[in-house]
Design a protein around this motif. Structure first.
Motif, short mmCIF file in Angstrom:
data_model
loop_
_atom_site.label_atom_id
_atom_site.label_comp_id
_atom_site.label_asym_id
_atom_site.label_seq_id
_atom_site.Cartn_x
_atom_site.Cartn_y
_atom_site.Cartn_z
N TYR A 110 0.82 -1.22 0.00
CA TYR A 110 0.00 0.00 0.00
C TYR A 110 0.85 1.27 0.00
N TYR A 111 2.10 1.15 0.44
CA TYR A 111 2.93 2.34 0.65
C TYR A 111 4.04 2.49 -0.40
N VAL A 112 3.93 1.78 -1.53
CA VAL A 112 4.94 2.00 -2.58
C VAL A 112 4.87 3.45 -3.03
N ASP A 113 5.96 3.95 -3.52
CA ASP A 113 6.08 5.37 -3.87
C ASP A 113 5.18 5.71 -5.05
N GLN A 114 4.25 6.63 -4.84
CA GLN A 114 3.42 7.17 -5.92
C GLN A 114 3.50 8.70 -5.95
N THR A 115 4.58 9.25 -5.44
CA THR A 115 4.69 10.71 -5.32
C THR A 115 4.57 11.47 -6.64
N PRO A 116 4.95 10.89 -7.81
CA PRO A 116 4.75 11.66 -9.04
C PRO A 116 3.29 12.00 -9.33
N TYR A 117 2.37 11.38 -8.60
CA TYR A 117 0.94 11.56 -8.90
C TYR A 117 0.17 12.18 -7.74
N THR A 118 0.88 12.72 -6.74
CA THR A 118 0.20 13.26 -5.57
C THR A 118 -0.65 14.49 -5.89
N HIS A 119 -0.37 15.16 -7.00
CA HIS A 119 -1.12 16.36 -7.35
C HIS A 119 -2.50 16.05 -7.93
N LEU A 120 -2.77 14.80 -8.27
CA LEU A 120 -4.05 14.46 -8.87
C LEU A 120 -5.17 14.47 -7.83
N ASP A 121 -6.34 14.94 -8.22
CA ASP A 121 -7.51 14.86 -7.36
C ASP A 121 -7.80 13.39 -7.07
N THR A 122 -8.35 13.12 -5.91
CA THR A 122 -8.68 11.80 -5.37
C THR A 122 -7.45 10.93 -5.10
N PHE A 123 -6.24 11.52 -5.09
CA PHE A 123 -5.05 10.74 -4.76
C PHE A 123 -5.19 10.14 -3.36
N GLU A 124 -5.60 10.94 -2.40
CA GLU A 124 -5.68 10.46 -1.02
C GLU A 124 -6.69 9.33 -0.88
N GLU A 125 -7.77 9.40 -1.63
CA GLU A 125 -8.79 8.37 -1.54
C GLU A 125 -8.40 7.07 -2.23
N LEU A 126 -7.55 7.15 -3.27
CA LEU A 126 -7.39 6.00 -4.15
C LEU A 126 -6.00 5.38 -4.22
N ALA A 127 -4.95 6.12 -3.94
CA ALA A 127 -3.59 5.63 -4.22
C ALA A 127 -3.29 4.32 -3.50
N LYS A 128 -3.57 4.25 -2.21
CA LYS A 128 -3.27 3.02 -1.46
C LYS A 128 -4.14 1.86 -1.92
N LYS A 129 -5.41 2.12 -2.17
CA LYS A 129 -6.29 1.07 -2.67
C LYS A 129 -5.78 0.53 -3.99
N ASN A 130 -5.37 1.44 -4.88
CA ASN A 130 -4.86 1.01 -6.18
C ASN A 130 -3.65 0.10 -6.03
N ALA A 131 -2.73 0.49 -5.15
CA ALA A 131 -1.52 -0.30 -4.96
C ALA A 131 -1.85 -1.69 -4.43
N GLY A 132 -2.77 -1.76 -3.48
CA GLY A 132 -3.14 -3.05 -2.91
C GLY A 132 -3.77 -3.96 -3.94
N ARG A 133 -4.64 -3.41 -4.77
CA ARG A 133 -5.31 -4.24 -5.77
C ARG A 133 -4.36 -4.69 -6.87
N VAL A 134 -3.42 -3.85 -7.24
CA VAL A 134 -2.44 -4.28 -8.24
C VAL A 134 -1.54 -5.36 -7.66
N PHE A 135 -1.18 -5.24 -6.38
CA PHE A 135 -0.40 -6.31 -5.75
C PHE A 135 -1.14 -7.63 -5.80
N GLU A 136 -2.43 -7.62 -5.46
CA GLU A 136 -3.22 -8.84 -5.45
C GLU A 136 -3.31 -9.48 -6.83
N GLN A 137 -3.34 -8.65 -7.87
CA GLN A 137 -3.33 -9.17 -9.23
C GLN A 137 -1.97 -9.73 -9.62
N MET A 138 -0.93 -8.94 -9.40
CA MET A 138 0.39 -9.29 -9.91
C MET A 138 1.03 -10.41 -9.14
N GLU A 139 0.57 -10.63 -7.92
CA GLU A 139 1.10 -11.73 -7.13
C GLU A 139 0.90 -13.07 -7.83
#
Length: 316
Positions: free
Chosen positions: A285-314
């Protein structure tokens, strides 16, 4: 009526540093978040808030577009509520006396389909991909309850209305001055995603195939590898000059590529490195996504996105 040109809108999206989440309703005289603008001649869009749905934005947090063809109007997105669809129709009536003849749902999500009940009451055919129609049948009830939770009195009159027509690959309309091609390009953001392609105008109403001002959400059923394949093989092949995304101002292919395709590649790369290093889901959930912090809904979605991609790529 004050109109923006597409050039002005593109410059705005490239230069603004103000989050849409911090901007009050731009069109207080209407339930719409903002007044429709003419992107190119005949093609209009009411740009929604790039924020989660709230009572203040009436659930208008996606783009509600329409094409004034010369022989009728085609609407893209049923909207999030009966009253919101009516507000859009009121604006259409201010712009033209041509009747609305067709409505497309860009996918099966609530903000694209819950306003279908208004359009069905007007006797307008509602078209969606077969998978999106299935989503409405399966999840329309829960989506309606969620919308009532934030929209309260603004939800009045809204019922679940499934699309009246469906298609699998493409649905082509010749109307007035426009050839309108609704296409299912392949798996992308959610089941039944379509784009509406205007080949003669080189404009695509991309729906949730493409994002740029707000962070894209990755759902449990969003397969990012498939989304990238659809992007590379089908969406880029359109060669669109103009893009009206599902959320955010009209722009161009380079902009949505940067914040959709490139973001997916970036996040998958970070998760791949994390997995190869023996990392677990709790840290993914905490992988670096700082290049995208300026996007709206970053706070709501960034960690969720990382977790779901991990579950897929695993398991890839």
């Amino acid at each position: 009526m004050f109109r923006y040109t597409l050039t002005a809108l593109v410059l705005f999206t490239a230069s603004t540093a103000i989050s849409s989440e911090n901007i009050a309703d731009k069109y207080p005289g209407s339930l719409l978040y903002d007044e429709p603008v003419e992107v190119i001649p005949g093609v209009w869009s009411a740009i929604g808030a790039t924020a989660p749905p709230t009572y203040e934005n009436s659930g208008h947090n996606n783009n509600l577009s329409f094409i004034v063809t010369g022989d009728g109007v085609v609407v893209i997105n049923g909207s999030a509520a009966y009253a919101l669809a009516k507000a859009l129709h009121d604006e259409i009536k201010r712009i033209t006396d041509q009747p609305v003849k067709l409505v497309f749902n860009e996918n099966g999500q609530g903000h694209a389909t819950l306003g279908n009940s208004y359009w069905a009451e007007q006797g307008v055919p509602i078209v969606a991909h077969v998978d999106a129609a299935h989503e409405v049948e399966e999840n329309g009830g829960p989506n309606l309850q969620a919308m009532k939770g934030y929209n309260r009195d603004k939800a009045e009159g809204t019922t679940v209305q499934v699309p009246t027509e469906t298609f699998s690959d493409e649905y082509i309309v010749e109307m007035g001055d426009f050839r309108i091609e609704a296409r299912h390009l392949g798996p992308a953001h959610s089941p039944g995603d379509i784009v509406v392609w205007l080949p003669e105008q080189s404009l695509v109403i991309s729906g949730d195939m493409a994002f740029h001002e707000r962070m894209l959400p990755i759902f449990a059923d969003t397969i990012t590898a498939d989304w990238l394949e659809t992007w590379e093989n089908e969406f880029e092949a359109l060669g669109a000059t103009y893009v009206i995304p599902g959320h955010g101002h009209p722009t161009n292919m380079a902009q949505v590529r940067r914040y959709t395709r490139d973001y997916l590649i970036y996040l998958r790369g970070k998760i791949r490195d994390h997995i190869d290093a023996g990392g677990e889901l709790t840290d993914a959930y905490y992988v670096d996504q700082t290049p995208y912090t300026h996007l709206d809904t970053f706070e709501e979605l960034a960690k969720k996105n990382a977790g779901r991609v991990f579950e897929q790529m695993e398991w890839e």
